[in-house]
Design an enzyme around this catalytic site. Structure first.
Site, PDB file in Angstrom:
ATOM      1  N   GLY A  47      16.597 -20.041 -42.977  1.00 13.05           N
ATOM      2  CA  GLY A  47      18.044 -19.894 -42.788  1.00 13.05           C
ATOM      3  C   GLY A  47      18.300 -18.487 -42.266  1.00 13.05           C
ATOM      4  N   ALA A  48      19.080 -18.409 -41.182  1.00 13.78           N
ATOM      5  CA  ALA A  48      19.183 -17.142 -40.443  1.00 13.78           C
ATOM      6  C   ALA A  48      19.581 -15.937 -41.310  1.00 13.78           C
ATOM      7  CB  ALA A  48      20.142 -17.325 -39.265  1.00 13.78           C
ATOM      8  N   ARG A  80       9.787 -14.851 -36.918  1.00 15.94           N
ATOM      9  CA  ARG A  80      10.378 -16.054 -36.307  1.00 15.94           C
ATOM     10  C   ARG A  80      11.267 -15.595 -35.148  1.00 15.94           C
ATOM     11  NH1 ARG A  80      12.822 -20.467 -40.205  1.00 15.94           N
ATOM     12  NH2 ARG A  80      12.420 -21.762 -38.372  1.00 15.94           N
ATOM     13  N   GLN A 185      15.469 -30.192 -44.164  1.00 15.46           N
ATOM     14  CA  GLN A 185      16.319 -29.228 -44.886  1.00 15.46           C
ATOM     15  C   GLN A 185      17.560 -29.905 -45.457  1.00 15.46           C
ATOM     16  OE1 GLN A 185      14.950 -28.703 -41.874  1.00 15.46           O
ATOM     17  NE2 GLN A 185      14.463 -26.561 -41.515  1.00 15.46           N
ATOM     18  N   ASP A 226      21.876 -20.084 -35.697  1.00 13.84           N
ATOM     19  CA  ASP A 226      20.788 -19.101 -35.709  1.00 13.84           C
ATOM     20  C   ASP A 226      21.014 -17.996 -34.692  1.00 13.84           C
ATOM     21  OD1 ASP A 226      19.462 -21.583 -37.004  1.00 13.84           O
ATOM     22  OD2 ASP A 226      18.142 -19.874 -37.414  1.00 13.84           O
ATOM     23  N   LYS A 237      19.649 -25.625 -35.797  1.00 10.47           N
ATOM     24  CA  LYS A 237      18.557 -26.558 -36.080  1.00 10.47           C
ATOM     25  C   LYS A 237      18.537 -27.744 -35.115  1.00 10.47           C
ATOM     26  CE  LYS A 237      15.956 -26.175 -38.358  1.00 10.47           C
ATOM     27  NZ  LYS A 237      14.673 -25.604 -37.883  1.00 10.47           N
TER      28      LYS A 237
HETATM   29  O1  MRU Z   1      14.314 -23.512 -39.594  1.00  9.78           O
HETATM   30  P1  MRU Z   1      15.400 -23.078 -40.539  1.00  9.78           P
HETATM   31  O2  MRU Z   1      15.464 -23.892 -41.792  1.00  9.78           O
HETATM   32  O3  MRU Z   1      15.329 -21.580 -40.802  1.00  9.78           O
HETATM   33  O4  MRU Z   1      16.739 -23.341 -39.744  1.00  9.78           O
HETATM   34  C1  MRU Z   1      17.950 -23.065 -40.365  1.00  9.78           C
HETATM   35  C2  MRU Z   1      19.142 -23.452 -39.587  1.00  9.78           C
HETATM   36  O5  MRU Z   1      19.056 -23.940 -38.489  1.00  9.78           O
HETATM   37  C3  MRU Z   1      20.477 -23.111 -40.194  1.00  9.78           C
HETATM   38  O6  MRU Z   1      21.432 -24.057 -39.842  1.00  9.78           O
HETATM   39  C4  MRU Z   1      20.920 -21.737 -39.667  1.00  9.78           C
HETATM   40  O7  MRU Z   1      19.907 -20.787 -39.867  1.00  9.78           O
HETATM   41  C5  MRU Z   1      22.172 -21.275 -40.300  1.00  9.78           C
HETATM   42  S1  MRU Z   1      21.913 -20.799 -41.987  1.00  9.78           S
HETATM   43  C6  MRU Z   1      23.376 -20.236 -42.614  1.00  9.78           C
END
Ligand code: MRU
Length: 335
Positions: A47-48, A80, A185, A226, A237
């Site tokens: 999550g970002a 990442r 997720q 992200d 995502k």
């Molecule tokens: O691969 P991830 O689980 O890190 O991807 C997360 C997402 O795409 C979330 O929607 C995004 O980071 C927003 S989190 C507030």
């Protein structure tokens, strides 16, 4: 109390291992920048905003240990590629710590800054939540994708922060959560954290959302981000773009909820956002069991880009942005 994905003990960063949820709640201690980099890369934390906060504490750990802070920062930055909050937090820490003379004071300065990033993220999420809640009716069913909740942030959530704030404001909110293939997720994390908070949540597979849009089930779709480019194009995502297209086809508002730290003003449009390609095993296997023929060609982009024209509004911690995004984003970033 909402779940938190991380906690600072004073000498280590403890992360809730999100790979094991919802089956097991296990905390993992990181004591070095390398351990923090590995935890981000291996999705113990994801999550970002949560990645950014974790990175900040990773740099603080390097400073506390007297390690080379600049080298640690550059290593963590590469963990990442898509979530710009990671680079944003690394740059903020480097600005604060420059010119890096190793000292006990540098360590304390770094910890204080990382704690500020964490605190500001939670406060920002709560503000963002209140702005977003105003966009929802007294009774609404909301589709969300992936996990943009407490687990993905300092501890309240962006898309799920809007839902929490709306519920707290007395609105009757029902959530549909896409399972979010291939990393699940939505099924593992969003369903778990909303159910834990007593919020009405229904789990569906990604392929069911079109059917429910067609049935008029949704009043809004709300997702996280992200990286948001200067023109409003938004990486989130994989599968988010599909939701946005469906929302537009059915006249349902599509909202992106993200703090201003997710905006990358140096990135002109979505074509310039780096998209992470993850392991093909995450597609061909489910919980270690193969579901595809050996040797099959596989692609696994972990994110997609939703063009700004499909986004009804971007809900930030500094207010709600409307099209044209080039000017509303410039106004908020420079203002
Ligand atoms: O691969 P991830 O689980 O890190 O991807 C997360 C997402 O795409 C979330 O929607 C995004 O980071 C927003 S989190 C507030």
């Amino acid at each position: 109390m909402h779940v938190t994905p991380l906690r600072w003990t004073g000498e280590s960063l403890e992360l809730l291992d999100q790979r094991l949820l919802p089956g097991e709640e296990k905390w993992i201690a990181c004591r070095t920048a390398v351990e923090v980099r590995d935890a981000i890369r291996d999705m113990i934390v994801r999550g970002a905003p949560a990645i950014g906060i974790t990175a900040a504490f990773g740099i603080a750990l390097a400073a506390l240990r007297g390690d080379d802070v600049r080298a640690a920062a550059e290593m963590i930055r590469k963990a990442r590629p898509t979530a710009v909050n990671l680079m944003w937090a690394v740059d903020r820490m480097l600005r604060m710590l420059n010119p890096f003379p190793p000292s006990a004071r540098l360590g304390m300065t770094a910890v204080t800054e990382a704690e500020a990033i964490l605190r500001e993220d939670v406060e920002g999420n709560m503000r963002l939540g209140r702005y977003g809640a105003e966009l929802l009716g007294a009774k609404a069913t909301v589709l969300t994708h992936c996990n943009a909740g407490a687990l993905a942030t300092g501890g309240y959530g962006t898309a799920l922060g809007v839902i929490r704030a709306a519920v707290d404001a007395g609105k009757k909110i029902a959530v549909f959560a896409d399972e979010t293939r291939p990393y699940l997720q939505g099924a593992r994390l969003t369903a778990w954290e909303l159910q834990r908070d007593g919020i009405d949540v229904t789990l569906i597979t990604d392929s069911m959302s079109g059917h429910f849009f067609q049935q008029g089930q949704f009043d809004a779709a709300i997702v996280g981000a992200d990286r948001i480019a200067a023109n409003g194009d938004t990486a989130n995502k994989i599968g988010t773009y599909t939701v946005a297209v469906l929302a537009q086809a059915h006249g349902v508002p599509f909202y992106v909820a993200a703090p201003v730290s997710t905006i990358d003003p140096a990135c002109p449009d979505g074509s310039r956002i780096p998209i992470e390609e993850r392991s093909t095993a995450e597609v061909t296997e489910v919980f270690g069991k193969s579901i595809a023929p050996a040797g099959i060609h596989v692609r696994h982009p972990a994110f997609d880009v939703t063009p700004a024209r499909l986004i009804t509004a971007i809900i930030t911690d500094r207010g709600v942005l409307r099209p044209p995004y080039a000017s509303s984003i410039a106004g908020i970033v420079n203002g």
